[in-house]
Design an enzyme around this catalytic site. Structure first.
Site, PDB file in Angstrom:
ATOM      1  N   SER A   1      43.109  30.054  78.397  1.00  0.00           N
ATOM      2  CA  SER A   1      42.082  30.248  77.370  1.00  0.00           C
ATOM      3  C   SER A   1      42.715  30.549  76.020  1.00  0.00           C
ATOM      4  O   SER A   1      43.794  31.165  75.942  1.00  0.00           O
ATOM      5  CB  SER A   1      41.169  31.411  77.766  1.00  0.00           C
TER       6      SER A   1
ATOM      7  N   TYR B   1      39.376  39.813  79.961  1.00  0.00           N
ATOM      8  CA  TYR B   1      39.367  38.382  80.291  1.00  0.00           C
ATOM      9  C   TYR B   1      40.637  37.717  79.770  1.00  0.00           C
ATOM     10  O   TYR B   1      41.314  36.973  80.491  1.00  0.00           O
ATOM     11  CB  TYR B   1      38.134  37.722  79.684  1.00  0.00           C
TER      12      TYR B   1
END
Length: 325
Positions: free
Chosen positions: A127, A152
């Site tokens: 990501s 995350y």
């Protein structure tokens, strides 16, 4: 080829599996169909996939190591496209355990399965959030990424480090893909475009964080899938035949778009103005993302092409059709 796609009922997993099937491959998709967002949307994606030749589905959680290993033993996958993960920066603030299980334990299970069953190439989702609050722009895969600002992001950076270790120790070839703000038809309901569209059509205000002073390198789903399709045929090249290698790629359009401009594109597509509720920056959010995609372009001779105005129109068209609006 027989290709495993994890997280196949998810946004990127669905589009990737569909492309692979249309390209003539056998695709086995797995997903635990959790209720992080509307399960009926995930089931609708699966229904689309199950109509395609070469696709089969197994309901499975990557945290279940014995089941995952048994599947690898049964199928002998040529390639693995690992897209299963607990998504969402803001959700991680209140639900850390879910990220530990899915993004860390689950990823190690996938690596272990690849260690024992030796697919030719492991592609896995990372990501753009790994760049945290880096001030150097655009973000390059050569940049240091030691200070993630959300759980995350930390879990995705951990995936990259774990892949490095497994490639070094066990000769795996892997490609980690740092996705930049993916959007498009069949998208996730927790993402801004989906939430904004739903609110505007209901004449409700949209929450605009950091007073609108944000920018994202919005990347249309078709460009993501084209990149994956090309990357899977070009695994990274190790220094010796018995060595492994883990290579990282940014996948973005390489052109950040101001949040307010993005909202204006949506207003035009809907032919409806948005009521805006301006909010402070949320914990875990970053102000701006911008991908340096030179490594990707050099490796696969492709760079994402779809402009935000075009992509937003395609999403709105799908949204109206899917929800019969």
């Amino acid at each position: 080829m027989t290709i495993l796609v994890t997280g196949v009922a998810g946004f990127i997993g669905f589009h990737t599996a569909r492309r692979l099937c249309l390209d003539g491959h056998e695709v086995v998709g797995i997903d635990n169909l959790n209720d992080y967002y509307d399960v009926t949307l995930k089931q609708a994606r699966l229904k689309e996939l199950e109509a395609l030749p070469g696709f089969s589905f197994r309901k499975m959680d990557i945290v279940d190591k014995p089941a995952l290993l048994a599947l690898f033993e049964e199928q002998r996958f040529t390639e693995v496209v690992h897209l299963a993960a607990q998504a969402g920066v803001r959700y991680s603030l209140d639900n850390p355990d879910v990220y530990t299980q899915s993004n860390l334990v689950g990823f190690v299970n996938v690596l272990e399965a690849c260690r024992h069953h030796r697919p030719e190439h492991l592609i896995y989702a990372s990501s753009s959030s790994v760049y945290g609050s880096n001030s150097k722009l655009p973000f390059s895969v050569e940049d240091a990424v030691d200070h993630p600002v959300s759980l995350y992001a930390a879990s995705k950076r951990a995936n990259e480090l774990l892949a490095d270790s497994y490639c070094h120790l066990y000769g795996i070839k892997s490609s980690g893909l740092r996705f930049f703000t993916v959007y498009g038809p069949w998208g996730r309901p927790d993402m801004a475009l989906f939430k904004f569209t739903k609110a505007i059509l209901k004449d409700q205000p949209i929450d605009v964080y950091n007073q609108g002073e944000m920018a994202r390198d919005f990347t249309y789903i078709d460009d993501i899938v084209e990149s994956i399709a090309r990357l899977r045929t070009r695994p990274p090249v190790p220094s010796a035949p018995d060595k492994g290698v883990n290579r990282l790629f940014n996948i973005g359009r390489g052109q950040p778009v101001a949040l307010m401009d993005f909202i204006e594109c949506l207003e035009l597509a809907l032919d409806t103005p948005a009521k805006r509720n301006y909010m402070p920056l949320q914990a875990g959010d970053v102000v701006k993302t911008w991908a340096d995609i030179s490594a990707l372009t050099e490796w696969i001779d492709f760079s994402p092409q779809v402009a935000v105005a075009t992509g937003v129109k395609e999403f709105v068209k799908w949204y109206r059709q899917f929800y019969q609006i």
